[in-house]
Design a protein around this motif. Structure first.
Motif, PDB file in Angstrom:
ATOM      1  N   PRO A   1       0.809  -1.224   0.000  1.00  0.00           N
ATOM      2  CA  PRO A   1       0.000   0.000   0.000  1.00  0.00           C
ATOM      3  C   PRO A   1       0.837   1.267   0.000  1.00  0.00           C
ATOM      4  CG  PRO A   1       0.051  -0.945   2.193  1.00  0.00           C
ATOM      5  CD  PRO A   1       0.772  -1.917   1.307  1.00  0.00           C
ATOM      6  N   VAL A   2       2.166   1.138   0.009  1.00  0.00           N
ATOM      7  CA  VAL A   2       3.058   2.304  -0.018  1.00  0.00           C
ATOM      8  C   VAL A   2       3.991   2.170  -1.210  1.00  0.00           C
ATOM      9  CG1 VAL A   2       2.969   2.784   2.451  1.00  0.00           C
ATOM     10  CG2 VAL A   2       4.619   1.120   1.576  1.00  0.00           C
ATOM     11  N   PRO A   3       4.507   3.276  -1.725  1.00  0.00           N
ATOM     12  CA  PRO A   3       5.394   3.205  -2.885  1.00  0.00           C
ATOM     13  C   PRO A   3       6.715   2.513  -2.577  1.00  0.00           C
ATOM     14  CG  PRO A   3       4.512   5.432  -2.582  1.00  0.00           C
ATOM     15  CD  PRO A   3       4.197   4.660  -1.339  1.00  0.00           C
ATOM     16  N   GLN A   4       7.343   1.987  -3.625  1.00  0.00           N
ATOM     17  CA  GLN A   4       8.661   1.378  -3.495  1.00  0.00           C
ATOM     18  C   GLN A   4       9.711   2.454  -3.754  1.00  0.00           C
ATOM     19  OE1 GLN A   4       9.840  -2.280  -3.108  1.00  0.00           O
ATOM     20  NE2 GLN A   4      11.378  -0.802  -2.456  1.00  0.00           N
ATOM     21  N   PHE A   5      10.125   3.159  -2.691  1.00  0.00           N
ATOM     22  CA  PHE A   5      11.126   4.204  -2.846  1.00  0.00           C
ATOM     23  C   PHE A   5      12.522   3.591  -2.969  1.00  0.00           C
ATOM     24  CE2 PHE A   5       7.854   6.730  -0.424  1.00  0.00           C
ATOM     25  CZ  PHE A   5       7.531   7.570  -1.482  1.00  0.00           C
TER      26      PHE A   5
ATOM     27  N   SER B   1       4.903  11.280  -4.305  1.00  0.00           N
ATOM     28  CA  SER B   1       3.554  11.065  -3.765  1.00  0.00           C
ATOM     29  C   SER B   1       3.621   9.942  -2.744  1.00  0.00           C
ATOM     30  CB  SER B   1       2.587  10.686  -4.887  1.00  0.00           C
ATOM     31  OG  SER B   1       1.359  10.209  -4.359  1.00  0.00           O
ATOM     32  N   LYS B   2       2.854  10.072  -1.663  1.00  0.00           N
ATOM     33  CA  LYS B   2       2.787   9.008  -0.659  1.00  0.00           C
ATOM     34  C   LYS B   2       1.929   7.838  -1.138  1.00  0.00           C
ATOM     35  CE  LYS B   2       3.414  11.604   3.637  1.00  0.00           C
ATOM     36  NZ  LYS B   2       2.803  11.899   4.947  1.00  0.00           N
TER      37      LYS B   2
ATOM     38  N   ALA C   1      -0.650   2.325  -8.145  1.00  0.00           N
ATOM     39  CA  ALA C   1      -1.020   1.031  -8.711  1.00  0.00           C
ATOM     40  C   ALA C   1      -1.861   0.208  -7.751  1.00  0.00           C
ATOM     41  CB  ALA C   1       0.233   0.249  -9.107  1.00  0.00           C
ATOM     42  N   ASN C   2      -1.813   0.558  -6.474  1.00  0.00           N
ATOM     43  CA  ASN C   2      -2.581  -0.169  -5.454  1.00  0.00           C
ATOM     44  C   ASN C   2      -2.892   0.803  -4.313  1.00  0.00           C
ATOM     45  OD1 ASN C   2      -3.761  -2.396  -4.083  1.00  0.00           O
ATOM     46  ND2 ASN C   2      -1.873  -2.670  -2.906  1.00  0.00           N
ATOM     47  N   PRO C   3      -3.724   1.813  -4.564  1.00  0.00           N
ATOM     48  CA  PRO C   3      -3.930   2.886  -3.578  1.00  0.00           C
ATOM     49  C   PRO C   3      -4.661   2.423  -2.326  1.00  0.00           C
ATOM     50  CG  PRO C   3      -5.483   3.102  -5.391  1.00  0.00           C
ATOM     51  CD  PRO C   3      -4.534   2.009  -5.783  1.00  0.00           C
ATOM     52  N   ASP C   4      -4.193   2.907  -1.190  1.00  0.00           N
ATOM     53  CA  ASP C   4      -4.853   2.671   0.084  1.00  0.00           C
ATOM     54  C   ASP C   4      -5.833   3.828   0.295  1.00  0.00           C
ATOM     55  OD1 ASP C   4      -5.668   2.365   2.682  1.00  0.00           O
ATOM     56  OD2 ASP C   4      -3.658   1.998   3.498  1.00  0.00           O
ATOM     57  N   LEU C   5      -7.077   3.645  -0.106  1.00  0.00           N
ATOM     58  CA  LEU C   5      -8.051   4.733  -0.076  1.00  0.00           C
ATOM     59  C   LEU C   5      -8.527   5.067   1.332  1.00  0.00           C
ATOM     60  CD1 LEU C   5     -10.141   3.853  -3.259  1.00  0.00           C
ATOM     61  CD2 LEU C   5      -8.266   5.485  -3.010  1.00  0.00           C
TER      62      LEU C   5
ATOM     63  N   PHE D   1      -5.540   7.362   2.181  1.00  0.00           N
ATOM     64  CA  PHE D   1      -5.448   8.504   1.264  1.00  0.00           C
ATOM     65  C   PHE D   1      -6.774   8.689   0.528  1.00  0.00           C
ATOM     66  CE2 PHE D   1      -1.204   6.394   1.346  1.00  0.00           C
ATOM     67  CZ  PHE D   1      -0.527   7.365   2.077  1.00  0.00           C
ATOM     68  N   PRO D   2      -7.824   9.071   1.236  1.00  0.00           N
ATOM     69  CA  PRO D   2      -9.168   9.134   0.623  1.00  0.00           C
ATOM     70  C   PRO D   2      -9.289  10.169  -0.497  1.00  0.00           C
ATOM     71  CG  PRO D   2      -9.155  10.170   2.799  1.00  0.00           C
ATOM     72  CD  PRO D   2      -7.840   9.466   2.659  1.00  0.00           C
ATOM     73  N   LYS D   3      -8.491  11.250  -0.457  1.00  0.00           N
ATOM     74  CA  LYS D   3      -8.610  12.275  -1.486  1.00  0.00           C
ATOM     75  C   LYS D   3      -8.112  11.801  -2.848  1.00  0.00           C
ATOM     76  CE  LYS D   3      -6.405  15.559   0.712  1.00  0.00           C
ATOM     77  NZ  LYS D   3      -5.816  16.901   0.993  1.00  0.00           N
TER      78      LYS D   3
END
Length: 425
Positions: A12-16, A148-149, A153-157, A160-162
């Protein structure tokens, strides 16, 4: 070359890049590993099973790679797209395996031209107006990159509801195609073929002088606050592309240089307007850049895809008449309202990002301490009773939380304007 775990479902988080492993390898070794050859059992990729990892060589400057073969520079002709004299010398090379990706981010400087050479890449693009929906952050810190946090590709709504309000433009870039990424457009990019090769060039714009002031302010604040933290926190806040956390004195020098460059540019523009006849190669490039900006602004809510394999039956004649660069320009249209609400999908089946394709991300784990709050909100912070009962619903604010507010793009833009007004007096 960076690599990351690709097993399991998408995180649910990006691969930084701060969570990737790094190896030094030749192109031959990378190709052998990507094809599963046994010789890789003892090479630089010996610890990384191909089926569970992806690898990416990014930001490789062609001028350095081919410094002894300058004729290669002429194989990339950005002049075909309205930038005379620009070649592969001002470009970077990107080579990746399937699943290799760059987290969603925007570039602070210029616009971006990307030529796809081998394999396909899927681009998720969002207009600048969606910035607040993408939860911008400067951690990890990298000059000119606002991340972006959200893992688009797999957003945690829930977190991050917006992001539901973001309008994604999704396109699959194939070999022979060139994508124009306008200024401050967000983009997440993923390789979807076994081997992908692309070349890009960042095109300077007049507005970059003010953007450099904004970046200098950001660097000063981020380095000051993060350097003040305890080293035992273990927060990898500096992207590997940054050599080190520069001192406050150096950052202030950088800021003053950026402000001086801004006013020098302003003065040059005034002089150029007063004496338009004093033109040269620099003015030609500047004019070309201005033409490019006007053309890009014809459709402010659409990205554009330049295709050398254009079919004349794709568009109606009346649409062609409105498009810059003739029949080779293809609009990248936004997704339908139904698919854009979850940040995946596209305007046709070719570009649809299925849920089962999102397995190329390592997981990042973060814990937050609970903030001890006083029941009396009027009590000063330094007089709070250490035995007060914690509020279970309130998480402790971190330095990163503070920075997300302080160096938010909208805030930094305002601070830069105030600072430039002060320096002008």
């Amino acid at each position: 070359m960076a690599g990351a775990d690709s097993s399991g479902p998408a995180a649910p988080v990006p691969q930084f890049e701060t969570s990737c492993s790094y190896v030094k390898a030749t192109l031959e070794e990378f190709l052998a590993w990507s094809s599963g050859q046994p010789s890789c059992l003892s090479g630089p990729f010996s610890c990384f099973e191909h089926s569970k990892h992806w690898a990416y060589a990014d930001y490789k400057y062609i001028a350095r790679i081919f410094e002894d073969k300058e004729e290669v520079f002429q194989d990339v002709r950005w002049s075909d797209f309205g930038f005379p004299g620009r070649s592969g010398k001002e470009s970077t090379l990107w080579v990746g395996s399937e699943g290799a990706n760059t987290p969603c981010h925007l570039d602070s400087y210029g616009c971006n031209l990307v030529l796809q050479i081998q394999g396909r890449k899927r681009w998720h693009l969002f207009p600048p107006g969606d910035t607040s929906f993408l939860y911008p952050t400067r951690i990890p810190y990298e000059e000119s990159s606002v991340f972006s946090k959200v893992n688009v590709a797999n957003p945690d709504l829930k977190r991050f509801p917006k992001f539901r309000n973001a309008t994604a433009h999704v396109v699959t870039l194939s070999p022979g195609q060139v994508l124009l990424v306008p200024k401050h457009w967000w983009h997440y990019v993923e390789s979807i073929d076994p081997i992908t090769v692309s070349i890009n060039s960042w095109i300077e714009l007049d507005a970059d002088h003010e953007a450099r002031v904004e970046e200098a302010i950001t660097r000063t604040l981020v380095c000051a606050l993060k350097s003040a933290e305890s080293s035992s926190d273990g927060d990898p806040w500096l992207n590997p592309t940054e050599v080190e956390a520069t001192s406050h004195e150096i950052n202030l020098q950088y800021l003053n240089q950026a402000v001086s460059a801004y006013f020098k540019c302003q003065k040059a523009n005034v002089s150029e307007q007063a004496h338009p006849s004093s033109s040269g190669a620099e003015q030609e490039t500047r004019a070309s850049c201005k033409r490019r900006k006007r053309q890009a602004s014809c459709e402010p809510e659409d990205c554009q895809l330049l295709n050398h394999e254009f079919s004349s039956s794709t568009f109606k004649a009346e649409k062609l008449q409105k498009m810059p660069f003739g029949p080779h320009l293809i609009q990248v249209l936004p997704q339908s309202q139904e698919t854009s609400s979850v940040g995946a999908g596209a305007s046709d089946d070719r570009d649809l990002l299925h849920e089962n394709e999102g397995g190329h991300f390592g997981k990042l784990h973060c814990t937050r301490k609970q903030l001890v709050m006083s029941n009396d909100c009027r009590t000063p912070a330094n007089q709070m009773d250490s035995d007060s009962s914690p509020n279970a619903s309130q998480a402790a604010l971190s330095t990163n939380d503070l920075l997300d507010c302080l160096v938010n793009p909208h805030v930094i833009r305002l601070v830069a304007q105030l600072l430039l007004e002060r320096a002008r007096v």
